[in-house]
Design a protein around this motif. Sequence first.
Motif, PDB file in Angstrom:
ATOM      1  N   LEU A 122       4.633  44.700  -3.317  1.00 26.40           N
ATOM      2  CA  LEU A 122       4.887  43.388  -3.632  1.00 26.40           C
ATOM      3  C   LEU A 122       4.450  42.160  -2.731  1.00 26.40           C
ATOM      4  CD1 LEU A 122       6.704  41.334  -5.227  1.00 26.40           C
ATOM      5  CD2 LEU A 122       8.581  41.740  -3.437  1.00 26.40           C
ATOM      6  N   ASN A 123       4.426  42.555  -1.353  1.00 25.82           N
ATOM      7  CA  ASN A 123       3.506  41.974  -0.408  1.00 25.82           C
ATOM      8  C   ASN A 123       2.223  41.643  -0.765  1.00 25.82           C
ATOM      9  OD1 ASN A 123       5.993  41.338   1.161  1.00 25.82           O
ATOM     10  ND2 ASN A 123       5.615  43.250   2.502  1.00 25.82           N
ATOM     11  N   SER A 124       1.485  42.463  -1.121  1.00 26.29           N
ATOM     12  CA  SER A 124       0.202  42.545  -1.399  1.00 26.29           C
ATOM     13  C   SER A 124      -0.039  41.848  -2.780  1.00 26.29           C
ATOM     14  CB  SER A 124      -0.586  43.951  -1.656  1.00 26.29           C
ATOM     15  OG  SER A 124      -0.518  44.939  -0.416  1.00 26.29           O
ATOM     16  N   LEU A 125       0.655  41.927  -3.539  1.00 28.55           N
ATOM     17  CA  LEU A 125       0.523  41.229  -4.809  1.00 28.55           C
ATOM     18  C   LEU A 125       0.708  39.667  -4.560  1.00 28.55           C
ATOM     19  CD1 LEU A 125       2.426  43.194  -7.512  1.00 28.55           C
ATOM     20  CD2 LEU A 125      -0.174  42.737  -7.717  1.00 28.55           C
ATOM     21  N   VAL A 126       1.729  39.330  -3.844  1.00 28.15           N
ATOM     22  CA  VAL A 126       1.850  37.810  -3.610  1.00 28.15           C
ATOM     23  C   VAL A 126       0.862  37.331  -2.873  1.00 28.15           C
ATOM     24  CG1 VAL A 126       3.482  36.247  -2.679  1.00 28.15           C
ATOM     25  CG2 VAL A 126       4.498  38.110  -4.020  1.00 28.15           C
ATOM     26  N   ILE A 127       0.725  37.896  -1.665  1.00 19.69           N
ATOM     27  CA  ILE A 127      -0.493  37.359  -0.706  1.00 19.69           C
ATOM     28  C   ILE A 127      -1.688  37.335  -1.343  1.00 19.69           C
ATOM     29  CG2 ILE A 127      -1.482  37.953   1.491  1.00 19.69           C
ATOM     30  CD1 ILE A 127       0.932  38.845   2.653  1.00 19.69           C
ATOM     31  N   THR A 128      -2.244  38.316  -2.174  1.00 15.61           N
ATOM     32  CA  THR A 128      -3.413  38.548  -2.778  1.00 15.61           C
ATOM     33  C   THR A 128      -3.421  37.310  -3.915  1.00 15.61           C
ATOM     34  OG1 THR A 128      -3.638  40.640  -2.323  1.00 15.61           O
ATOM     35  CG2 THR A 128      -5.175  40.010  -4.064  1.00 15.61           C
ATOM     36  N   GLY A 129      -2.268  37.203  -4.767  1.00 15.30           N
ATOM     37  CA  GLY A 129      -2.589  36.238  -5.665  1.00 15.30           C
ATOM     38  C   GLY A 129      -2.449  34.759  -5.294  1.00 15.30           C
ATOM     39  N   LEU A 130      -1.645  34.564  -4.488  1.00 16.51           N
ATOM     40  CA  LEU A 130      -1.506  33.133  -3.915  1.00 16.51           C
ATOM     41  C   LEU A 130      -2.757  32.738  -3.062  1.00 16.51           C
ATOM     42  CD1 LEU A 130       0.192  30.673  -3.853  1.00 16.51           C
ATOM     43  CD2 LEU A 130       1.554  31.670  -1.779  1.00 16.51           C
ATOM     44  N   GLY A 131      -3.098  33.843  -2.048  1.00 19.80           N
ATOM     45  CA  GLY A 131      -4.186  33.505  -1.522  1.00 19.80           C
ATOM     46  C   GLY A 131      -5.703  33.145  -1.967  1.00 19.80           C
ATOM     47  N   ALA A 132      -5.781  34.087  -3.029  1.00 22.42           N
ATOM     48  CA  ALA A 132      -7.207  33.925  -3.950  1.00 22.42           C
ATOM     49  C   ALA A 132      -6.970  32.503  -4.588  1.00 22.42           C
ATOM     50  CB  ALA A 132      -7.215  34.932  -4.850  1.00 22.42           C
ATOM     51  N   PHE A 133      -5.903  32.042  -5.131  1.00 24.20           N
ATOM     52  CA  PHE A 133      -5.532  30.775  -5.712  1.00 24.20           C
ATOM     53  C   PHE A 133      -5.849  29.718  -4.932  1.00 24.20           C
ATOM     54  CE2 PHE A 133      -2.966  27.085  -6.757  1.00 24.20           C
ATOM     55  CZ  PHE A 133      -3.305  26.875  -7.999  1.00 24.20           C
ATOM     56  N   LEU A 134      -5.303  29.827  -3.692  1.00 23.61           N
ATOM     57  CA  LEU A 134      -5.308  28.501  -2.583  1.00 23.61           C
ATOM     58  C   LEU A 134      -6.777  28.802  -2.121  1.00 23.61           C
ATOM     59  CD1 LEU A 134      -2.288  29.003  -0.644  1.00 23.61           C
ATOM     60  CD2 LEU A 134      -2.701  27.231  -2.273  1.00 23.61           C
ATOM     61  N   ILE A 135      -7.520  29.665  -1.934  1.00 24.85           N
ATOM     62  CA  ILE A 135      -9.212  29.622  -1.484  1.00 24.85           C
ATOM     63  C   ILE A 135      -9.713  29.058  -2.592  1.00 24.85           C
ATOM     64  CG2 ILE A 135     -11.020  31.212  -1.026  1.00 24.85           C
ATOM     65  CD1 ILE A 135      -9.083  33.212   0.101  1.00 24.85           C
ATOM     66  N   VAL A 136      -9.623  29.389  -4.008  1.00 25.13           N
ATOM     67  CA  VAL A 136     -10.596  28.709  -4.716  1.00 25.13           C
ATOM     68  C   VAL A 136     -10.167  27.095  -4.807  1.00 25.13           C
ATOM     69  CG1 VAL A 136     -11.043  28.529  -7.319  1.00 25.13           C
ATOM     70  CG2 VAL A 136     -10.787  30.793  -6.059  1.00 25.13           C
ATOM     71  N   ALA A 137      -8.781  26.885  -4.952  1.00 24.05           N
ATOM     72  CA  ALA A 137      -8.511  25.382  -5.067  1.00 24.05           C
ATOM     73  C   ALA A 137      -9.040  24.580  -4.060  1.00 24.05           C
ATOM     74  CB  ALA A 137      -6.955  25.334  -4.915  1.00 24.05           C
ATOM     75  N   PHE A 138      -8.998  25.182  -2.690  1.00 24.36           N
ATOM     76  CA  PHE A 138      -9.616  24.462  -1.610  1.00 24.36           C
ATOM     77  C   PHE A 138     -10.903  24.244  -1.369  1.00 24.36           C
ATOM     78  CE2 PHE A 138      -5.315  25.546   0.891  1.00 24.36           C
ATOM     79  CZ  PHE A 138      -4.970  24.139   0.317  1.00 24.36           C
ATOM     80  N   SER A 139     -11.706  25.533  -1.895  1.00 19.48           N
ATOM     81  CA  SER A 139     -13.227  25.644  -1.514  1.00 19.48           C
ATOM     82  C   SER A 139     -13.822  25.032  -2.941  1.00 19.48           C
ATOM     83  CB  SER A 139     -13.725  27.216  -1.713  1.00 19.48           C
ATOM     84  OG  SER A 139     -13.065  27.985  -2.696  1.00 19.48           O
ATOM     85  N   ALA A 140     -13.319  24.946  -3.805  1.00 15.96           N
ATOM     86  CA  ALA A 140     -14.069  24.213  -5.190  1.00 15.96           C
ATOM     87  C   ALA A 140     -14.469  22.829  -4.953  1.00 15.96           C
ATOM     88  CB  ALA A 140     -13.500  24.486  -6.335  1.00 15.96           C
ATOM     89  N   PRO A 141     -13.237  22.046  -4.446  1.00 10.20           N
ATOM     90  CA  PRO A 141     -13.585  20.530  -4.198  1.00 10.20           C
ATOM     91  C   PRO A 141     -14.750  20.349  -3.024  1.00 10.20           C
ATOM     92  CG  PRO A 141     -11.250  20.656  -4.433  1.00 10.20           C
ATOM     93  CD  PRO A 141     -12.123  22.169  -4.381  1.00 10.20           C
ATOM     94  N   ALA A 142     -14.401  21.214  -1.820  1.00  9.70           N
ATOM     95  CA  ALA A 142     -15.293  21.106  -0.927  1.00  9.70           C
ATOM     96  C   ALA A 142     -16.805  21.410  -1.170  1.00  9.70           C
ATOM     97  CB  ALA A 142     -14.990  21.996   0.207  1.00  9.70           C
ATOM     98  N   ALA A 143     -16.984  22.409  -2.013  1.00  8.76           N
ATOM     99  CA  ALA A 143     -18.425  22.852  -2.450  1.00  8.76           C
ATOM    100  C   ALA A 143     -18.937  21.804  -3.312  1.00  8.76           C
ATOM    101  CB  ALA A 143     -18.357  24.318  -3.136  1.00  8.76           C
ATOM    102  N   TYR A 144     -18.181  21.079  -4.185  1.00  9.28           N
ATOM    103  CA  TYR A 144     -18.546  20.167  -5.065  1.00  9.28           C
ATOM    104  C   TYR A 144     -19.197  18.955  -4.305  1.00  9.28           C
ATOM    105  CZ  TYR A 144     -18.890  16.525  -8.858  1.00  9.28           C
ATOM    106  OH  TYR A 144     -19.273  15.263  -9.507  1.00  9.28           O
ATOM    107  N   ALA A 145     -18.539  18.705  -3.522  1.00  9.41           N
ATOM    108  CA  ALA A 145     -18.720  17.424  -2.320  1.00  9.41           C
ATOM    109  C   ALA A 145     -20.131  17.701  -1.592  1.00  9.41           C
ATOM    110  CB  ALA A 145     -17.560  17.168  -1.376  1.00  9.41           C
ATOM    111  N   LEU A 146     -20.329  19.004  -1.117  1.00  5.89           N
ATOM    112  CA  LEU A 146     -21.368  19.279  -0.567  1.00  5.89           C
ATOM    113  C   LEU A 146     -22.731  19.470  -1.207  1.00  5.89           C
ATOM    114  CD1 LEU A 146     -20.165  21.922   1.975  1.00  5.89           C
ATOM    115  CD2 LEU A 146     -20.886  19.907   2.710  1.00  5.89           C
ATOM    116  N   SER A 147     -22.389  19.911  -2.510  1.00  4.94           N
ATOM    117  CA  SER A 147     -23.585  20.168  -3.273  1.00  4.94           C
ATOM    118  C   SER A 147     -24.080  18.792  -3.898  1.00  4.94           C
ATOM    119  CB  SER A 147     -23.210  21.201  -4.575  1.00  4.94           C
ATOM    120  OG  SER A 147     -22.003  20.551  -5.404  1.00  4.94           O
TER     121      SER A 147
END
Length: 280
Positions: free
Chosen positions: A65-90
């Motif tokens: 359960l810990n792995s599913l929550v941390i993996t799912g939520l963590g991957a979503f947050l990483i993409v949510a933060f990195s996509a706008p930053a990458a778009y701004a830099l590009s």
Amino acid sequence: MVPRLTAIALWAWVVFNLLLVAWVGLQSLKDSGQVWTDPFGLPADPAWHNYSSAWQAAQFSSAALNSLVITGLGAFLIVAFSAPAAYALSRSERRLAGPLTGYFAMGLSIPVQTLAVPIVVAKLSLYTFMEDWVTGWWDDRITLLIFEVALSLPFSVFVLTGYMRSLPHEVEEAAEIDGCGPLRTFLRVVLPLARPGLVTVLVLNVIGLWNSTLLVLLIAPTPDQRTLPAALLGLYSSMQYSSDWGGLFAGIVILVYPMVVLYLWLGRRIVEGMTAGIGK
């Protein structure tokens, strides 16, 4: 001649790893005696109980359960933060855009082991601050999620920046002519076009977060807070004394097989997302 030998060597390495994965699966269906007496044979009588014994001995229920929550939520947050930053830099034409992208690339070269002491100090400080001054309660799994996201951002931003540089500017210009602002253009135009790159970053982060071990050992001190890789280490400690090697292999299968299946399913998309924009 050289490319052909390289291809043969790569295929040999792939076949070896696939055979190793299949061998681990076969061992998980044997009792401890057969693991040692016939390591390369088929299971005489499949011992499916190895999975239940491994699940119970390592407290895999809470760990999964810990792995599913941390993996799912963590991957979503990483993409949510990195996509706008990458778009701004590009899309930025400022001089700082190039050096900032380089700094994110430099972040890939910093091993987590060198940050072990600062991570533990920051974890203790955050726990004390939140418990004594803010909420009166804190869970180290939240701290683990924060560090997992923060340490995964350099790779994600770097990959997405290269991918978004390969996207055509004409589509965004057409959206601006139609009256779309920057935010709407990013959400309605850029993100759909960048879906292969986003899927690549998402899957690679899912695999990385699922297999993360060192951060869990540093931040999550109690068994009920740990994820599957840390629980597997505890299983190894207990199974080696009870000589339940079949149960240990079953625990490895529970941890490894989901990510193998995920990578085999989306492997082509991962390669496409990693190689797009490589010459930009």
